[in-house]
Design a protein around this motif. Structure first.
Motif, PDB file in Angstrom:
ATOM      1  N   ILE A  14       0.835  -1.212   0.000  1.00 19.53           N
ATOM      2  CA  ILE A  14       0.000   0.000   0.000  1.00 19.53           C
ATOM      3  C   ILE A  14       0.868   1.260   0.000  1.00 19.53           C
ATOM      4  CG2 ILE A  14      -1.690   1.296   1.383  1.00 19.53           C
ATOM      5  CD1 ILE A  14      -2.836  -1.473   2.247  1.00 19.53           C
ATOM      6  N   GLY A  15       1.915   1.265   0.817  1.00 20.38           N
ATOM      7  CA  GLY A  15       2.792   2.450   0.900  1.00 20.38           C
ATOM      8  C   GLY A  15       3.601   2.647  -0.370  1.00 20.38           C
ATOM      9  N   GLU A  34       9.371  -5.475  -6.372  1.00 23.14           N
ATOM     10  CA  GLU A  34       8.498  -6.193  -5.448  1.00 23.14           C
ATOM     11  C   GLU A  34       8.994  -7.635  -5.335  1.00 23.14           C
ATOM     12  OE1 GLU A  34       5.825  -5.953  -3.269  1.00 23.14           O
ATOM     13  OE2 GLU A  34       6.012  -8.144  -3.201  1.00 23.14           O
ATOM     14  N   LEU A  35       9.133  -8.078  -4.089  1.00 23.94           N
ATOM     15  CA  LEU A  35       9.680  -9.415  -3.822  1.00 23.94           C
ATOM     16  C   LEU A  35       8.830 -10.546  -4.408  1.00 23.94           C
ATOM     17  CD1 LEU A  35      12.036 -10.736  -2.297  1.00 23.94           C
ATOM     18  CD2 LEU A  35      10.613 -10.778  -0.259  1.00 23.94           C
ATOM     19  N   ILE A  47     -10.112  -1.415   6.841  1.00 19.31           N
ATOM     20  CA  ILE A  47     -10.886  -0.221   7.179  1.00 19.31           C
ATOM     21  C   ILE A  47     -10.115   1.002   6.707  1.00 19.31           C
ATOM     22  CG2 ILE A  47     -11.776   1.175   9.094  1.00 19.31           C
ATOM     23  CD1 ILE A  47     -11.820  -1.516  10.741  1.00 19.31           C
ATOM     24  N   ARG A 104      -9.058  -5.988   0.759  1.00 22.96           N
ATOM     25  CA  ARG A 104      -7.645  -5.639   0.557  1.00 22.96           C
ATOM     26  C   ARG A 104      -7.240  -5.840  -0.895  1.00 22.96           C
ATOM     27  NH1 ARG A 104      -3.634  -5.227   4.691  1.00 22.96           N
ATOM     28  NH2 ARG A 104      -4.678  -4.947   6.665  1.00 22.96           N
ATOM     29  N   THR A 127      14.405  -8.089  -5.306  1.00 22.78           N
ATOM     30  CA  THR A 127      14.669  -7.211  -4.165  1.00 22.78           C
ATOM     31  C   THR A 127      16.054  -6.588  -4.339  1.00 22.78           C
ATOM     32  OG1 THR A 127      14.689  -7.023  -1.754  1.00 22.78           O
ATOM     33  CG2 THR A 127      15.604  -9.053  -2.662  1.00 22.78           C
ATOM     34  N   ASP A 287       4.879   0.693   7.134  1.00 23.34           N
ATOM     35  CA  ASP A 287       5.167  -0.253   8.217  1.00 23.34           C
ATOM     36  C   ASP A 287       6.661  -0.461   8.432  1.00 23.34           C
ATOM     37  OD1 ASP A 287       2.510  -0.688   8.693  1.00 23.34           O
ATOM     38  OD2 ASP A 287       2.567  -2.854   8.405  1.00 23.34           O
ATOM     39  N   GLY A 297      -7.225   0.850  13.311  1.00 26.74           N
ATOM     40  CA  GLY A 297      -7.452   0.661  11.865  1.00 26.74           C
ATOM     41  C   GLY A 297      -6.796   1.743  11.037  1.00 26.74           C
ATOM     42  N   GLY A 299      -2.989   1.766  10.150  1.00 27.62           N
ATOM     43  CA  GLY A 299      -1.615   1.554   9.665  1.00 27.62           C
ATOM     44  C   GLY A 299      -1.480   1.878   8.183  1.00 27.62           C
ATOM     45  N   ALA A 300      -2.416   1.389   7.382  1.00 26.87           N
ATOM     46  CA  ALA A 300      -2.342   1.641   5.939  1.00 26.87           C
ATOM     47  C   ALA A 300      -2.586   3.119   5.649  1.00 26.87           C
ATOM     48  CB  ALA A 300      -3.366   0.781   5.213  1.00 26.87           C
TER      49      ALA A 300
HETATM   50  C1  LIG Z   1      -4.434  -7.846  11.254  1.00 21.07           C
HETATM   51  C2  LIG Z   1      -4.206  -6.495  10.662  1.00 21.07           C
HETATM   52  C3  LIG Z   1      -5.286  -5.674  10.357  1.00 21.07           C
HETATM   53  C4  LIG Z   1      -5.077  -4.396   9.834  1.00 21.07           C
HETATM   54  N1  LIG Z   1      -6.161  -3.612   9.556  1.00 21.07           N
HETATM   55  C5  LIG Z   1      -5.954  -2.356   9.080  1.00 21.07           C
HETATM   56  C6  LIG Z   1      -7.058  -1.510   8.804  1.00 21.07           C
HETATM   57  O1  LIG Z   1      -8.210  -1.916   8.961  1.00 21.07           O
HETATM   58  N2  LIG Z   1      -6.816  -0.246   8.337  1.00 21.07           N
HETATM   59  C7  LIG Z   1      -5.535   0.215   8.119  1.00 21.07           C
HETATM   60  O2  LIG Z   1      -5.364   1.374   7.703  1.00 21.07           O
HETATM   61  N3  LIG Z   1      -4.474  -0.582   8.389  1.00 21.07           N
HETATM   62  C8  LIG Z   1      -4.648  -1.840   8.838  1.00 21.07           C
HETATM   63  N4  LIG Z   1      -3.575  -2.655   9.080  1.00 21.07           N
HETATM   64  C9  LIG Z   1      -2.219  -2.157   8.809  1.00 21.07           C
HETATM   65  C10 LIG Z   1      -1.867  -2.229   7.319  1.00 21.07           C
HETATM   66  O3  LIG Z   1      -2.095  -3.523   6.802  1.00 21.07           O
HETATM   67  C11 LIG Z   1      -0.404  -1.880   7.138  1.00 21.07           C
HETATM   68  O4  LIG Z   1      -0.102  -0.726   7.898  1.00 21.07           O
HETATM   69  C12 LIG Z   1      -0.100  -1.607   5.671  1.00 21.07           C
HETATM   70  O5  LIG Z   1      -0.285  -2.782   4.915  1.00 21.07           O
HETATM   71  C13 LIG Z   1       1.340  -1.119   5.528  1.00 21.07           C
HETATM   72  O6  LIG Z   1       1.639  -0.945   4.182  1.00 21.07           O
HETATM   73  P1  LIG Z   1       3.147  -1.041   3.691  1.00 21.07           P
HETATM   74  O7  LIG Z   1       3.089  -0.797   2.222  1.00 21.07           O
HETATM   75  O8  LIG Z   1       4.002  -0.197   4.527  1.00 21.07           O
HETATM   76  O9  LIG Z   1       3.593  -2.542   3.978  1.00 21.07           O
HETATM   77  P2  LIG Z   1       3.021  -3.886   3.370  1.00 21.07           P
HETATM   78  O10 LIG Z   1       1.568  -3.777   3.100  1.00 21.07           O
HETATM   79  O11 LIG Z   1       3.509  -4.979   4.257  1.00 21.07           O
HETATM   80  O12 LIG Z   1       3.732  -4.020   1.939  1.00 21.07           O
HETATM   81  C14 LIG Z   1       5.096  -4.328   1.812  1.00 21.07           C
HETATM   82  C15 LIG Z   1       5.339  -4.826   0.400  1.00 21.07           C
HETATM   83  O13 LIG Z   1       6.752  -5.022   0.238  1.00 21.07           O
HETATM   84  C16 LIG Z   1       7.015  -6.305  -0.277  1.00 21.07           C
HETATM   85  N5  LIG Z   1       8.333  -6.700   0.213  1.00 21.07           N
HETATM   86  C17 LIG Z   1       8.654  -7.203   1.438  1.00 21.07           C
HETATM   87  N6  LIG Z   1       9.967  -7.386   1.527  1.00 21.07           N
HETATM   88  C18 LIG Z   1      10.497  -6.999   0.343  1.00 21.07           C
HETATM   89  C19 LIG Z   1      11.812  -6.950  -0.157  1.00 21.07           C
HETATM   90  N7  LIG Z   1      12.874  -7.349   0.571  1.00 21.07           N
HETATM   91  N8  LIG Z   1      12.008  -6.483  -1.426  1.00 21.07           N
HETATM   92  C20 LIG Z   1      10.954  -6.078  -2.194  1.00 21.07           C
HETATM   93  N9  LIG Z   1       9.689  -6.107  -1.745  1.00 21.07           N
HETATM   94  C21 LIG Z   1       9.465  -6.557  -0.505  1.00 21.07           C
HETATM   95  C22 LIG Z   1       5.873  -7.173   0.216  1.00 21.07           C
HETATM   96  O14 LIG Z   1       5.707  -8.331  -0.585  1.00 21.07           O
HETATM   97  C23 LIG Z   1       4.702  -6.190   0.114  1.00 21.07           C
HETATM   98  O15 LIG Z   1       4.144  -6.190  -1.179  1.00 21.07           O
HETATM   99  C24 LIG Z   1      -3.758  -3.934   9.604  1.00 21.07           C
HETATM  100  C25 LIG Z   1      -2.664  -4.741   9.894  1.00 21.07           C
HETATM  101  C26 LIG Z   1      -2.884  -6.021  10.436  1.00 21.07           C
HETATM  102  C27 LIG Z   1      -1.689  -6.880  10.756  1.00 21.07           C
END
Ligand SMILES: Cc1cc2nc3c(=O)[nH]c(=O)nc-3n(C[C@H](O)[C@H](O)[C@H](O)COP(=O)(O)OP(=O)(O)OC[C@H]3O[C@@H](n4cnc5c(N)ncnc54)[C@H](O)[C@@H]3O)c2cc1C
Length: 379
Positions: A14-15, A34-35, A47, A104, A127, A287, A297, A299-300
């Motif tokens: 998402i980020g 993307e891994l 949410i 999602r 990666t 994250d 709700g 983190g995303a």
């Molecule tokens: C149970 C649960 C419920 C949640 N509910 C909510 C909610 O309702 N609302 C909300 O806003 N947030 C929610 N969150 C939080 C939200 O899911 C995260 O904050 C959000 O997904 C973070 O996005 P991100 O892109 O930082 O990380 P991620 O979504 O983890 O994405 C990371 C990406 O990087 C890739 N990756 C990993 N390692 C490597 C590497 N070495 N090289 C290349 N790519 C790599 C992964 O495959 C993935 O595609 C919830 C979290 C949990 C655990």
């Protein structure tokens, strides 16, 4: 002063996707590695509160997310028997409703479609193996042996971030003693908004995803040693938590938990990278920098906001150091507010599930209300 024209984003979650859109919208060349060889996003919901929708709007994605999701008003907070005790959530901001429940997978598709439309380049199954930060940019060796040079690198690779570990040294997520169970269902007719029920051994939420679908999440305490839950335990355990709530809408769904593979079970973890979340020409978002438990709700939402703010600062093109330092000024306190309030709520839930008293002055409603109001402030 060198300007930022070419950016590598590690992680297409998402980020990372949000950052790719925000940067392409200001004309910056963007490559994402993307891994996963192929995206595989699990099918329960997420949410998105009004502040997340506001940030998605800056990416041109809010209307599509609303169209393909399910907007709903404030969440009803209830006793285990269904008596409403309060309302929670971020109030509406402008034209954005208090909440949008969305699958999602669908949110991922909305972001991916937009990211490709604006011209981000995706390289899947890849990666970074090494990152060499230089005076005027970053050199990278990828896991397939290829190399690349970029003005900056954005680590959006989640809670177990490799970029973070390469740049700041190894850090491990912290298990908080709670777990989250999720399962998607056909939407019951009487589900008119999101509901959260506070039980003695668990907390259960039911959240709309579309007109026809919804998901349930259950927060439980499985043990301080984070026990492994086997596939044959998935259905009986989730069903027994649901049975704690004698509410017809919930009881009617218990028998629909039929596929252990579709039970999404996640021990809850946090990770807080000390500020600043950058070094030289590398910056960490989402994250990877500030993983929070989902008690609010948000983190995303924080990851999407990170992306929007970073692009706003990069647009000023006044040097990497100035840009990254203003990013920190705008993000640190806001992210800390969510992370700390979520941790506090999580600790109180754990005490409740362990049958222990809450500390004096503990006030779930006030903590949620204050943080959600805080999130309505401009980013
Ligand atoms: C149970 C649960 C419920 C949640 N509910 C909510 C909610 O309702 N609302 C909300 O806003 N947030 C929610 N969150 C939080 C939200 O899911 C995260 O904050 C959000 O997904 C973070 O996005 P991100 O892109 O930082 O990380 P991620 O979504 O983890 O994405 C990371 C990406 O990087 C890739 N990756 C990993 N390692 C490597 C590497 N070495 N090289 C290349 N790519 C790599 C992964 O495959 C993935 O595609 C919830 C979290 C949990 C655990």
């Amino acid at each position: 002063m060198k300007s930022i024209n070419k950016v590598l984003i590690v992680g297409g979650g998402i980020g990372g996707q949000s950052a790719s859109i925000a940067l392409r919208q200001i004309g910056i060349e963007v490559e994402i590695v993307e891994l996963q060889p192929k995206f595989d996003v699990y099918g329960v919901g997420i949410i998105q509160q009004a502040n997340a929708l506001r940030a998605l709007d800056a990416l041109g994605c809010a209307d599509e997310a609303l169209r393909r999701g399910s907007p709903y008003p404030m969440v009803k907070m209830c006793t285990p028997t269904g008596h409403q005790i309060a309302e929670a959530g971020t109030p509406p901001i402008g034209r954005f409703p208090s909440h949008n429940g969305i699958s999602r997978r669908v949110l991922h598709e909305v972001l991916l479609e937009r990211s490709k439309e604006v011209g981000a380049v995706y390289r899947m199954g890849l990666t970074v193996d090494t990152i060499t930060d230089k005076e005027d940019g970053v050199d990278v060796v990828f896991s397939d042996g290829s190399t690349g040079s970029y003005d900056i690198l954005i680590g959006g690779d989640g809670i177990n971030s490799k970029v973070r570990n390469l740049i700041f040294g190894e850090s491990k997520p912290n298990y908080v003693g709670l777990s989250n169970w999720r399962y998607a269902f056909k939407r019951p007719k009487d589900l008119d908004t999101g509901y959260i029920y506070f039980g003695k051994k668990s907390k259960l939420g039911i959240i709309p995803m579309t007109e026809d679908s919804c998901y349930i999440f259950v927060v439980s305490a499985e043990g301080a040693d984070n026990p492994f839950i086997t596939e044959d335990q998935m259905i009986p355990k989730l069903q027994s938590y649901m049975a704690e709530y004698p509410i017809p809408m919930i009881q009617g769904l218990i028998d629909q938990v039929v596929d252990a593979k579709l039970v999404n079970y996640r021990p809850l973890e946090t990770l807080n990278l000390p500020a600043p979340w950058y070094k030289g020409n590398v910056i960490i978002i989402g994250d990877a920098a500030h993983a929070t438990i989902p008690q609010l709700g948000s983190g995303a939402a924080l990851a999407i906001e990170d992306a929007v703010v970073l692009a706003e600062e990069i647009k000023k093109q006044d040097g990497v150091d100035a840009i990254f330092s203003r990013f920190m000024e705008r993000r640190l306190e806001r992210c800390k507010m969510v992370v700390e309030a979520s941790e506090k709520l999580g600790k109180w839930e754990l005490l409740t599930f362990e049958g222990k008293p809450l500390p004096e002055g503990a006030n779930v409603g006030a903590t949620m209300g204050k943080t959600c109001m805080g999130l309505t402030q401009p980013i």
